[in-house]
Structure formats: C-alpha cells, structure tokens
Motif scaffolding. Structure first.
Motif, short mmCIF file in Angstrom:
data_model
loop_
_atom_site.label_atom_id
_atom_site.label_comp_id
_atom_site.label_asym_id
_atom_site.label_seq_id
_atom_site.Cartn_x
_atom_site.Cartn_y
_atom_site.Cartn_z
N ILE A 114 17.31 30.58 77.52
CA ILE A 114 18.26 29.52 77.91
C ILE A 114 18.99 28.99 76.69
O ILE A 114 20.21 28.80 76.70
N LEU A 115 18.25 28.75 75.60
CA LEU A 115 18.88 28.25 74.37
C LEU A 115 19.82 29.28 73.77
O LEU A 115 20.85 28.93 73.19
N MET A 116 19.49 30.56 73.91
CA MET A 116 20.34 31.62 73.35
C MET A 116 21.71 31.67 74.02
O MET A 116 22.69 32.09 73.41
N ILE A 120 26.69 31.98 73.13
CA ILE A 120 27.71 32.84 73.73
C ILE A 120 28.99 32.04 73.93
O ILE A 120 28.98 31.02 74.63
N PRO A 121 30.12 32.46 73.33
CA PRO A 121 31.37 31.72 73.53
C PRO A 121 31.80 31.73 74.99
O PRO A 121 31.68 32.76 75.67
N ALA A 122 32.27 30.61 75.46
CA ALA A 122 32.68 30.51 76.87
C ALA A 122 33.82 31.47 77.19
O ALA A 122 33.91 31.99 78.31
N ALA A 153 22.92 24.94 79.29
CA ALA A 153 21.73 25.02 78.43
C ALA A 153 21.42 23.68 77.76
O ALA A 153 20.26 23.30 77.62
N PHE A 154 22.46 22.95 77.35
CA PHE A 154 22.22 21.66 76.70
C PHE A 154 21.56 20.68 77.66
O PHE A 154 20.66 19.93 77.27
N GLY A 155 22.00 20.66 78.92
CA GLY A 155 21.41 19.75 79.90
C GLY A 155 19.94 20.05 80.15
O GLY A 155 19.12 19.15 80.24
N ILE A 156 19.61 21.33 80.26
CA ILE A 156 18.21 21.73 80.45
C ILE A 156 17.38 21.33 79.24
O ILE A 156 16.26 20.82 79.36
#
Length: 279
Positions: A114-116, A120-122, A153-156
């Motif tokens: 999830i952090l990885m 990845i660029p949007a 990922a930031f929210g998780i």
C-alpha cells in the motif's frame, strides 16, 4: 528585575509585530482576490490597483453564470467531493482497523505494498483508467471521478497509525461482552478516532475539491464540470480574459475549503499528531 521585564516586553513586541506582518502578508492575496471579484477589468488592471470594494459584483456574477452555470458547477463539486470524502473515511478507517487489530499472514507485506503505491505517479494511471471507465460506460459520470481514487495510501497510513494507539484491551472486553466485530468498529473504535477522522476529512476534501487533471480527462460536457475544470475554461484566450469574473469564480471555489478548515482545524492538528506514533 525591571530590566529583565523590559527585555521580555520588547522581545514580545518584536515577535508579535513579526507575526502580525506575516499574517497580513499571507492574507493579502485572499483580500485582493475578494476585492477584485467586485471590480471591473479596468479597476483590476489599474496602476496602482484598486484595493477597495467596487460595485461590479452582480455584473460579474451574471457573466460568470452565463459562461459556466455556476450553480451546476457548485453542485457537481459539492456532490463529488462530499461523496468521495464520506466513502474514503469509511474505507480508510476500516483498512486501518484491520491492519492494526487483526493478525493474519502477510499483514506487514500488504501494508508495504500500500505504501509503495505512493511512489507511482498519478499520470501513469490516467490512460488505463480512462480506457477502463470508457469500456464500462462510465465516462463523463460522477462515479468515474469518485471511485478510482478511493483507496488512497496516505489515508490508510494515517488511520493505521492513529489506531495503533487504541488499546486492544477495550476491543477484547467488548468481545467478551458479546459485541460483534462491526459493533466494535462503529460503536467503540470510531468514536475515539474523531481527531484522525477530522484530519482525514479535511485532507480528502481538499484533495478532491482541487483535483483538476483527472476530471478534465474523464468529464467531457460543461454540465458535468467541477470547479477547477470550469475555472480553466474561464481563463480562455489572453485577450478575452475578464479578471473580475475569474476572481469571483476563484473566491467561490476557495470558500468551502476555507470554511471547512476553520471549523475542523483542531481535529486536523490532533489527527496529524496522533499519527506520529512509532510501531
């Protein structure tokens, strides 16, 4: 003692003066934006510029409404942003709860994956996402804007870090009393996560409200535009720009974010600090 008090007083005056200057410097662009929303093109481009409210607010509103149908754009942005924010709060809090309070194989590896995804660029995902939405018949729809970015990922990460501080003993006591897992999550865990949920709500609201590139790609008609896309349309050609109209549209676009942050800033600070726990 008198000299020490005088030094402290002088020091406070200097610090407060510097802070006041910093606040004025930070707020002046917003003040100028609001003033310009009530002014004509000529008043804005005057040298020196007009720094007082004018009488062209209703004229600018009429022009703005003719160009982008501001009520429809406001509805689109509010509906997409509020729906997205509510769904992300549910999804991220559930993911954070599962990653902290349940033991299963590969838990740390899943969290690492999830952090990885944050690396990845949007922009890399826009083409496959557009093809997917188009093949599903969702192009130019609300769900095409809302659903692809739900698993953030930031929210998780934020919810997981905050939930690590929640004592497992309370959960075990609730299980002994016969409370189900869903009841433990909704009635015991979530009420204690209000600061984290407030911080996440502000972050997700601002992220979706300011989103420009993906709505620009997936939305094709003016009646579906959100504020960032509609304001880009307002910009137009250099010789057709009406800065009073643009400033009015920008003021309306900024207002919901400013109000939300003012009402929830305490939760935002507490939630971010709550995520600073070490595992």
């Amino acid at each position: 003692m008198m000299r020490v008090k005088k030094k402290i007083t002088v020091g406070k005056i200097i610090v407060y003066s510097f802070l006041a200057l910093a606040v004025l410097t930070a707020l002046f662009p917003f003040y100028f934006m609001i003033v310009s929303a009530t002014a004509s093109q000529g008043e804005i481009l005057n040298i020196p510029p007009n720094l007082f409210f004018s009488d062209k607010l209703f004229h600018n509103w009429e022009v703005l409404n003719q160009k982008i149908d501001i009520i429809r754009v406001l509805f689109n942005s509010l509906f997409i942003t509020i729906t997205y924010t509510c769904l992300t709060l549910i999804l991220h809090s559930m993911a954070g709860f599962a990653l902290t309070k349940y033991e299963f194989k590969g838990k740390k590896f899943i969290f690492l994956l999830i952090l990885m995804t944050m690396m990845i660029p949007a922009q890399v995902l826009y083409v496959p996402l557009f093809e997917l939405m188009n093949n599903m018949g969702w192009a130019n729809s609300y769900q095409a804007v809302i659903l692809p970015g739900l698993a953030n990922a930031f929210g998780i990460f934020l919810m997981r870090q905050n939930m690590m501080a929640f004592p497992i003993s309370l959960i075990e006591a609730a299980r002994i009393d016969g409370c189900g897992e869903f009841g433990i999550f909704t009635r015991i865990t979530l009420p204690n996560m209000k600061p984290a949920l407030g911080a996440l709500a502000i972050y997700m609201f601002m992220t979706q409200w300011n989103s420009f590139m993906w709505p620009l790609i997936i939305l094709s008609t003016k009646d579906m535009y959100t504020f960032p896309v509609a304001l880009a349309v307002l910009d137009g050609m250099a010789w057709k720009k009406d800065y009073g109209v643009i400033m009015l549209g920008t003021t309306i676009a900024v207002l919901p974010i400013a109000l939300m942050f003012l009402f929830m800033q305490k939760h935002f600070v507490a939630g971010i600090m709550g995520g600073a726990i070490k595992e």
